[in-house]
Design an enzyme around this catalytic site. Structure first.
Site, PDB file in Angstrom:
ATOM      1  N   LYS A  35      35.370 -30.154 -23.325  1.00 16.57           N
ATOM      2  CA  LYS A  35      33.992 -30.676 -23.246  1.00 16.57           C
ATOM      3  C   LYS A  35      32.994 -29.527 -23.132  1.00 16.57           C
ATOM      4  O   LYS A  35      33.379 -28.387 -22.845  1.00 16.57           O
ATOM      5  CB  LYS A  35      33.873 -31.608 -22.042  1.00 16.57           C
ATOM      6  CG  LYS A  35      34.076 -30.931 -20.704  1.00 16.57           C
ATOM      7  CD  LYS A  35      33.908 -31.913 -19.568  1.00 16.57           C
ATOM      8  CE  LYS A  35      34.138 -31.239 -18.218  1.00 16.57           C
ATOM      9  NZ  LYS A  35      33.796 -32.085 -17.091  1.00 16.57           N
ATOM     10  N   ARG A 133      32.724 -39.580  -7.184  1.00 21.61           N
ATOM     11  CA  ARG A 133      31.880 -39.502  -8.387  1.00 21.61           C
ATOM     12  C   ARG A 133      32.217 -40.729  -9.211  1.00 21.61           C
ATOM     13  O   ARG A 133      32.044 -41.844  -8.744  1.00 21.61           O
ATOM     14  CB  ARG A 133      32.159 -38.174  -9.101  1.00 21.61           C
ATOM     15  CG  ARG A 133      31.128 -37.778 -10.127  1.00 21.61           C
ATOM     16  CD  ARG A 133      31.381 -36.407 -10.717  1.00 21.61           C
ATOM     17  NE  ARG A 133      32.675 -36.308 -11.404  1.00 21.61           N
ATOM     18  CZ  ARG A 133      33.081 -35.232 -12.069  1.00 21.61           C
ATOM     19  NH1 ARG A 133      32.312 -34.164 -12.149  1.00 21.61           N
ATOM     20  NH2 ARG A 133      34.254 -35.206 -12.670  1.00 21.61           N
ATOM     21  N   HIS A 162      40.415 -38.053  -9.909  1.00 24.32           N
ATOM     22  CA  HIS A 162      39.990 -36.648 -10.004  1.00 24.32           C
ATOM     23  C   HIS A 162      39.946 -36.046  -8.613  1.00 24.32           C
ATOM     24  O   HIS A 162      39.586 -36.722  -7.648  1.00 24.32           O
ATOM     25  CB  HIS A 162      38.606 -36.594 -10.670  1.00 24.32           C
ATOM     26  CG  HIS A 162      38.201 -35.224 -11.132  1.00 24.32           C
ATOM     27  ND1 HIS A 162      39.071 -34.354 -11.750  1.00 24.32           N
ATOM     28  CD2 HIS A 162      37.011 -34.565 -11.062  1.00 24.32           C
ATOM     29  CE1 HIS A 162      38.427 -33.233 -12.053  1.00 24.32           C
ATOM     30  NE2 HIS A 162      37.179 -33.335 -11.634  1.00 24.32           N
ATOM     31  N   ARG A 221      45.122 -32.271 -16.962  1.00 26.40           N
ATOM     32  CA  ARG A 221      43.825 -32.033 -17.631  1.00 26.40           C
ATOM     33  C   ARG A 221      43.303 -30.638 -17.318  1.00 26.40           C
ATOM     34  O   ARG A 221      42.359 -30.481 -16.549  1.00 26.40           O
ATOM     35  CB  ARG A 221      42.792 -33.059 -17.166  1.00 26.40           C
ATOM     36  CG  ARG A 221      43.176 -34.520 -17.332  1.00 26.40           C
ATOM     37  CD  ARG A 221      41.983 -35.446 -17.063  1.00 26.40           C
ATOM     38  NE  ARG A 221      41.381 -35.259 -15.765  1.00 26.40           N
ATOM     39  CZ  ARG A 221      41.659 -35.995 -14.687  1.00 26.40           C
ATOM     40  NH1 ARG A 221      42.529 -36.988 -14.758  1.00 26.40           N
ATOM     41  NH2 ARG A 221      41.040 -35.748 -13.538  1.00 26.40           N
ATOM     42  N   TYR A 260       8.917  -7.428 -13.064  1.00 27.85           N
ATOM     43  CA  TYR A 260       8.148  -8.424 -12.298  1.00 27.85           C
ATOM     44  C   TYR A 260       8.415  -8.332 -10.797  1.00 27.85           C
ATOM     45  O   TYR A 260       9.570  -8.133 -10.378  1.00 27.85           O
ATOM     46  CB  TYR A 260       8.538  -9.842 -12.727  1.00 27.85           C
ATOM     47  CG  TYR A 260       7.971 -10.277 -14.053  1.00 27.85           C
ATOM     48  CD1 TYR A 260       6.601 -10.336 -14.275  1.00 27.85           C
ATOM     49  CD2 TYR A 260       8.832 -10.652 -15.083  1.00 27.85           C
ATOM     50  CE1 TYR A 260       6.099 -10.767 -15.499  1.00 27.85           C
ATOM     51  CE2 TYR A 260       8.336 -11.076 -16.307  1.00 27.85           C
ATOM     52  CZ  TYR A 260       6.975 -11.121 -16.509  1.00 27.85           C
ATOM     53  OH  TYR A 260       6.484 -11.529 -17.718  1.00 27.85           O
ATOM     54  N   CYS A 307      14.180 -10.681 -16.597  1.00 25.39           N
ATOM     55  CA  CYS A 307      13.060 -11.470 -17.144  1.00 25.39           C
ATOM     56  C   CYS A 307      13.608 -12.564 -18.071  1.00 25.39           C
ATOM     57  O   CYS A 307      14.816 -12.743 -18.196  1.00 25.39           O
ATOM     58  CB  CYS A 307      12.122 -10.570 -17.919  1.00 25.39           C
ATOM     59  SG  CYS A 307      11.558  -9.155 -16.975  1.00 25.39           S
ATOM     60  N   MET A 308      12.701 -13.268 -18.744  1.00 25.33           N
ATOM     61  CA  MET A 308      13.136 -14.353 -19.628  1.00 25.33           C
ATOM     62  C   MET A 308      14.024 -13.824 -20.753  1.00 25.33           C
ATOM     63  O   MET A 308      15.070 -14.387 -21.053  1.00 25.33           O
ATOM     64  CB  MET A 308      11.902 -15.058 -20.215  1.00 25.33           C
ATOM     65  CG  MET A 308      12.232 -16.308 -20.986  1.00 25.33           C
ATOM     66  SD  MET A 308      10.780 -17.056 -21.749  1.00 25.33           S
ATOM     67  CE  MET A 308       9.857 -17.608 -20.334  1.00 25.33           C
ATOM     68  N   ASP A 309      13.613 -12.705 -21.343  1.00 25.44           N
ATOM     69  CA  ASP A 309      14.362 -12.195 -22.488  1.00 25.44           C
ATOM     70  C   ASP A 309      14.483 -10.673 -22.480  1.00 25.44           C
ATOM     71  O   ASP A 309      14.703 -10.065 -23.521  1.00 25.44           O
ATOM     72  CB  ASP A 309      13.720 -12.674 -23.794  1.00 25.44           C
ATOM     73  CG  ASP A 309      12.220 -12.507 -23.777  1.00 25.44           C
ATOM     74  OD1 ASP A 309      11.733 -11.689 -22.976  1.00 25.44           O
ATOM     75  OD2 ASP A 309      11.532 -13.197 -24.549  1.00 25.44           O
TER      76      ASP A 309
HETATM   77  C1  LIG Z   1      37.482 -35.591 -14.924  1.00 25.16           C
HETATM   78  C2  LIG Z   1      37.796 -34.149 -15.158  1.00 25.16           C
HETATM   79  N1  LIG Z   1      39.073 -33.787 -15.351  1.00 25.16           N
HETATM   80  C3  LIG Z   1      39.421 -32.501 -15.561  1.00 25.16           C
HETATM   81  C4  LIG Z   1      38.465 -31.501 -15.578  1.00 25.16           C
HETATM   82  C5  LIG Z   1      38.899 -30.085 -15.753  1.00 25.16           C
HETATM   83  O1  LIG Z   1      38.739 -29.408 -14.535  1.00 25.16           O
HETATM   84  P1  LIG Z   1      39.071 -27.864 -14.400  1.00 25.16           P
HETATM   85  O2  LIG Z   1      38.138 -27.164 -15.324  1.00 25.16           O
HETATM   86  O3  LIG Z   1      38.806 -27.549 -12.976  1.00 25.16           O
HETATM   87  O4  LIG Z   1      40.491 -27.701 -14.790  1.00 25.16           O
HETATM   88  C6  LIG Z   1      37.137 -31.836 -15.368  1.00 25.16           C
HETATM   89  C7  LIG Z   1      36.133 -30.781 -15.385  1.00 25.16           C
HETATM   90  O5  LIG Z   1      35.052 -30.842 -14.929  1.00 25.16           O
HETATM   91  C8  LIG Z   1      36.790 -33.190 -15.156  1.00 25.16           C
HETATM   92  O6  LIG Z   1      35.516 -33.564 -14.944  1.00 25.16           O
END
Ligand SMILES: Cc1ncc(COP(=O)(O)O)c(C=O)c1O
Length: 372
Positions: A35, A133, A162, A221, A260, A307-309
């Site tokens: 992701k 969450r 999770h 995961r 700055y 700075c910004m850039d």
């Molecule tokens: C639901 C879920 N599973 C797995 C992961 C992967 O976690 P990690 O990067 O700590 O292995 C995330 C990452 O944010 C997540 O939100």
């Protein structure tokens, strides 16, 4: 070259996936978490590297990422960890994505969409065991299972939760994680007793994969470990290298105020290197007067406010530097380097955030390399 280049070494990502696989027993599959642009590494390229090395499943946040992967030709199951807006249920069905659900509204919307499309869809039910969450409460589980069964278009393909502190190395956190794992095990038992046999049972993130082998179940995961950002797990290496170039070099007199806010006053006559990066390109202001970059194989300090850039360097260590020289913000150059862990520490943040900020910067020119 743009302002900044982000180079990702695919062979390192492949090694990291192999390092993760070596920790798993044969009955456990990998859902590579790609992701958010694979935490800044480039979603499609990273997904290709991970699936070619044997990741059976991919995990993204929202449907648009899943659609991008399907359009790039990935046939694997794609889990939507972030969820989906109800009006996108039909996209989820048509693209055969695997949504995470934890409320009746999402289940019903998917069932209606599947019915309209004349398709069946597998869903992953998420239970909150202490992350606080997404996820249903354990007391809602039975109702949601019944709800899924009541829709002939849906089936329970996955069951997940999770962990919130698996990466924290203290006794209280370890105890909390153990409690979450115990609660999840009892959820799994309850779901089985109710007659469901989800193919994918999953709770382990990177830290749990490394340090809680009993958390693995049938799917893990991994995210941050695949990118070399899990502290204490040396088998996986950083694959991202971020660089720019010196756009100007100038002499300033002792006592000159730099940048700055006048947060740095030259303690001697100085040679300043100027780099066209800053908080707009993901190199945050919190690094002011704390960080280092690498020029001609030597680490040089960041001086004054970022700075910004534009960011300023003290070139005392490299008087021979010239305009146009490469400057490494993160990664190695010759004998020297800057790690994602250091940048995270300067900023008081986590490696995830540093990868996402620099890797996903719209100002970055991206390069993917695959050394033999
Ligand atoms: C639901 C879920 N599973 C797995 C992961 C992967 O976690 P990690 O990067 O700590 O292995 C995330 C990452 O944010 C997540 O939100």
């Amino acid at each position: 070259m743009g302002w900044m280049s982000v180079e990702v070494d695919g062979s390192i990502l492949r090694n990291n996936l192999r390092a993760v696989k070596s920790l798993l027993s044969p009955g456990t599959a990998v859902a590579a978490v790609v992701k958010s642009g694979a935490y800044g590494h480039g979603m499609v390229e990273a997904a290709r590297a991970f699936t070619e090395e044997g990741a059976e499943v991919l995990a993204v946040s929202m449907p648009n990422e899943g659609v991008e992967l399907r359009e790039a030709g990935f046939p694997q199951p794609i889990i939507l960890l972030g969820g989906f807006f109800l009006e996108d249920a039909e996209v989820v069905v048509k693209q055969r994505l695997s949504p995470v659900v934890s409320c009746s509204e999402a289940i019903d919307a998917l069932a209606r969409a599947a019915s309209r499309c004349g398709e069946r869809l597998g869903v992953h039910l998420k239970v909150d065991t202490g992350m606080g969450r997404r996820g249903c409460g354990e007391d809602e589980l039975r109702d949601l299972l019944d709800r899924i069964s009541s829709h002939p278009e849906l089936s329970l393909e996955g069951l997940l939760s999770h962990l919130s502190v698996a990466d924290v190395d203290d006794e209280e956190a370890r105890e909390y994680t153990q409690q979450q794992l115990i609660r999840f095990n009892s959820v799994v038992e309850m779901v089985k007793r109710a007659g469901f046999r989800p193919r994918w049972v999953h709770i382990a993130n990177s830290a749990a994969i490394a340090w809680y082998p009993k958390s693995h179940h049938t799917l893990v995961r991994p995210g941050i470990v695949l990118y070399g950002g899990l502290k204490g797990f040396e088998e996986a290496k950083e694959a991202m290298r971020v660089a720019s170039r010196l756009v100007e070099i100038r002499q300033v007199k002792k006592g000159s105020c730099i940048s700055y806010g006048r947060t740095f006053v030259a303690p001697r006559d100085m040679l300043l290197g100027i780099v066209p990066v800053g908080y707009a390109t993901g190199y945050l202001r919190g690094i002011s007067n704390k960080g280092f970059m690498v020029v001609r194989g030597r680490r040089v300090p960041v001086v004054g406010t970022v700075c910004m850039d534009l960011t300023l360097l003290d070139l005392f260590q490299v008087p021979e530097a010239e305009i146009g020289d490469e400057v490494v913000l993160m990664g190695r150059q010759g004998e020297a380097g800057v790690s994602v862990f250091e940048i995270a520490e300067w900023l008081g943040t986590i490696t995830y955030e540093v990868f996402c900020l620099l890797g996903n910067s719209v100002f970055a020119e991206r390069r993917w390399i695959e050394p033999a």
